[in-house]
Design an enzyme around this catalytic site. Sequence first.
Site, PDB file in Angstrom:
ATOM      1  N   TYR A 114       0.842  -1.203   0.000  1.00 19.37           N
ATOM      2  CA  TYR A 114       0.000   0.000   0.000  1.00 19.37           C
ATOM      3  C   TYR A 114       0.874   1.249   0.000  1.00 19.37           C
ATOM      4  O   TYR A 114       0.959   1.960  -0.985  1.00 19.37           O
ATOM      5  CB  TYR A 114      -0.953  -0.017   1.195  1.00 19.37           C
ATOM      6  N   SER A 152      -6.633   0.914  -4.373  1.00 21.94           N
ATOM      7  CA  SER A 152      -6.694   2.348  -4.120  1.00 21.94           C
ATOM      8  C   SER A 152      -5.298   2.953  -4.287  1.00 21.94           C
ATOM      9  O   SER A 152      -4.720   2.861  -5.368  1.00 21.94           O
ATOM     10  CB  SER A 152      -7.276   2.599  -2.722  1.00 21.94           C
ATOM     11  N   ASP A 199     -18.064   4.508  -7.176  1.00 19.63           N
ATOM     12  CA  ASP A 199     -16.959   4.837  -6.288  1.00 19.63           C
ATOM     13  C   ASP A 199     -16.885   6.355  -6.177  1.00 19.63           C
ATOM     14  O   ASP A 199     -16.576   7.043  -7.146  1.00 19.63           O
ATOM     15  CB  ASP A 199     -15.649   4.282  -6.861  1.00 19.63           C
ATOM     16  N   HIS A 258     -16.059   2.191  -3.475  1.00 18.48           N
ATOM     17  CA  HIS A 258     -14.625   2.010  -3.251  1.00 18.48           C
ATOM     18  C   HIS A 258     -14.324   0.735  -2.477  1.00 18.48           C
ATOM     19  O   HIS A 258     -13.182   0.284  -2.446  1.00 18.48           O
ATOM     20  CB  HIS A 258     -14.074   3.218  -2.498  1.00 18.48           C
TER      21      HIS A 258
END
Length: 735
Positions: free
Chosen positions: A501, A581, A664, A707
């Site tokens: 991430y 994301s 989203d 999302h």
Amino acid sequence: MKHARRHERWFSGWVVTAVLWSAVAFAKAPPVQTRKDSVVERIHGVDVADPYRWLEDADAPEVRAWTERQNALTRATLDAVKVRAAIEQRLWTLFENGSLGAPMARAGRGRRRYFYTRRDGKQNQPVLYVRDGLDGVGAGADRPLVDVNTLASDGTCSLDWWYPSEDGAAVAYGVSANGSEESVLRIRQVTTGRDLPDEIPRTRACSVAWLPDGKGFYYTRYPAVGEVPAGDERYHRAVFFHTLGDDPARDQKIFGEGRDLKDWPGVTLSSDGRWLVISVEQGWSRSELFLVDRQAAALPVPVPIAVGIEAQFSVVEVLPDRIFVQSNQDAPRGRIFRVDPQRPERAHWIEVIPQSADILKGAVYLRGQLAAHYLVDAASRIRLFTDTGKPLRELALPGLGQVTALSGDRKGDELFYSYTSFLSPTAVFRHAGGAAPKKDAKKPTGVDPIWRKLPAPVDAAAYLIDQVWFTSRDGTRCPMFLIHRKDVPPDEHRPTVLYGYGGFNVDILPAWSPSIIPLLEAGGVYAVATLRGGGEYGEAWHQAGMLGHKQNVFDDFIAAAEWLVKSKITSPAHLAALGRSNGGLLVGAAVTQRPDLFRAAVSGVPLLDMVRYHKFRLAQLWIPEYGSAADPAQFKWLYAYSPYHHVKDGVAYPAVLFSTADTDTRVDPLHARKMTARLQAATAQAANAGNDEGHPILLRLESKAGHGAGKPLSATIAQLADEWAFLFFQLGVAP
């Protein structure tokens, strides 16, 4: 457990086969032809090509038709993967163990109530439960209070957030549809189970602070259409006060007028109702605090108590005579202050818990004590202090894992905390804070009793969790977790998925991950890299991976992949990248910067066009983290790594599945559409030049989904089954 072991034996019989077999299977579906325009925009003296800008308009008939063709291609491709059905079936079994949240205690009128969320079996959404009792164990049965599963047959209504009143008589809660997170605030009476007439729209990610008597509350909401310039309705979050029974349209605005449109305020009220603290997040590295004395005047004015400082300030607790504040000002690993509300100026703050060698992630107050959550090498610790800062003891945790929630009670002695690890589903523990410390109190004693836990659908003893260290491009050492079966040691042919991430101060820690179990049962390796940009090592670690330092995050991820190959854990032909994301951006950068290092990748709800990202949805909120191409200096670093702009024709890229959703409200799916078209064009040229092995580029654009928050279980499993079927085939895992 017998059921779980049966699946383990069946999956363990899978073998790694020739990767070319998967490529041939994927090659059956015909490609989608995409129009390419000659759009070139000159930005700060640089000509920036954007051949698929037309795909930004989701409502255009041509874009809708193109998306339908892409989805049809993806469905035809993934439905042909025979192993997909087995993966989906196994995921259902794994996810049926449910989900569990830590309880929040409230006391009033001679009784205590405990509120918590739980999802059982095949339920699409968690249910808010309440328990009546004298203590955390309680004498009363748990009863459902808010069950959003009854609101939509397809499970697309979700419970976004909830706040019990101080006496536990009512709960303010928010519900949204289709994963939009655009909540409507409602008030439910706990005794009757009925909603009051009060309804407040535009309360996305709401913060609520109830008055002690339960007759009103402070809350945050967004403006209506026409109240701000068109398109800005998703910003300008402000604080209001609502009295039960009043028209919300006439609620008084307490804070937000004239502020920066990207400010993100939240509210906390003292137990006596006098002191209101407004905390204002300004990105992920800075925040401000304001104090309101509700007894000072009919219309009290918020007084700044920590403003204009390049640091973070968050409220731990607000009491009638003191406020506890956590901050990283001059302490990047975090510390806690006590603030006198009568003398709240920053110069008068008193340090209660100083910075330590470990990372302070948060704290809660329970009567007379502070419970602090620390990180040590990306794993959790809980330490208890008196409210004057004297160390008491460390609580024993079951192992290397993560504390996902701490819940204190300023009117009682109970502390609840939830714990999880890669192979351990959530367990909630109850600590009686008033209990006398044992001998050698500063050392961990026995594990606290379990208040409630989820069943374990796998035998954790059959697996090994290692934490290893690798060195990034600039010499920075980073840790990485490796999870695999004990009886199947990694080798160069072992299918391996690397997850990362690296952003927004988010901690990536050990956590129960049912979706990775099929890979582990098949003999694969799951790797989780701890990357700069996260919060695992404090604010300095975060800042080393944001703005102009964002390339460090990609370098860390690439270094992790190189370590896996060099250590013969796997090889590029059997290695995949996974992220969502901000992690989807990470995957896009890794694939475009080192296409030779990965066989496949899944990029979920990603940001990929970093030159134009700030123009869409909520993206202006992320400028403090990424920067903006409107600024000449920031444009240089954004354009330098923007994945969409670094795809090269004729390169044999890994197989990539882009997974996104039409509702989203955070990341616009235009990123996935444009990147899909660009990579498909590049790999088509590679195939014509004989440089491509048949690696597909697929787009999965889901309807009635956002999302990820509030997604129905059925839709979640369908998405995961598609993603893992894609990876299994590309990595050569076959029955």
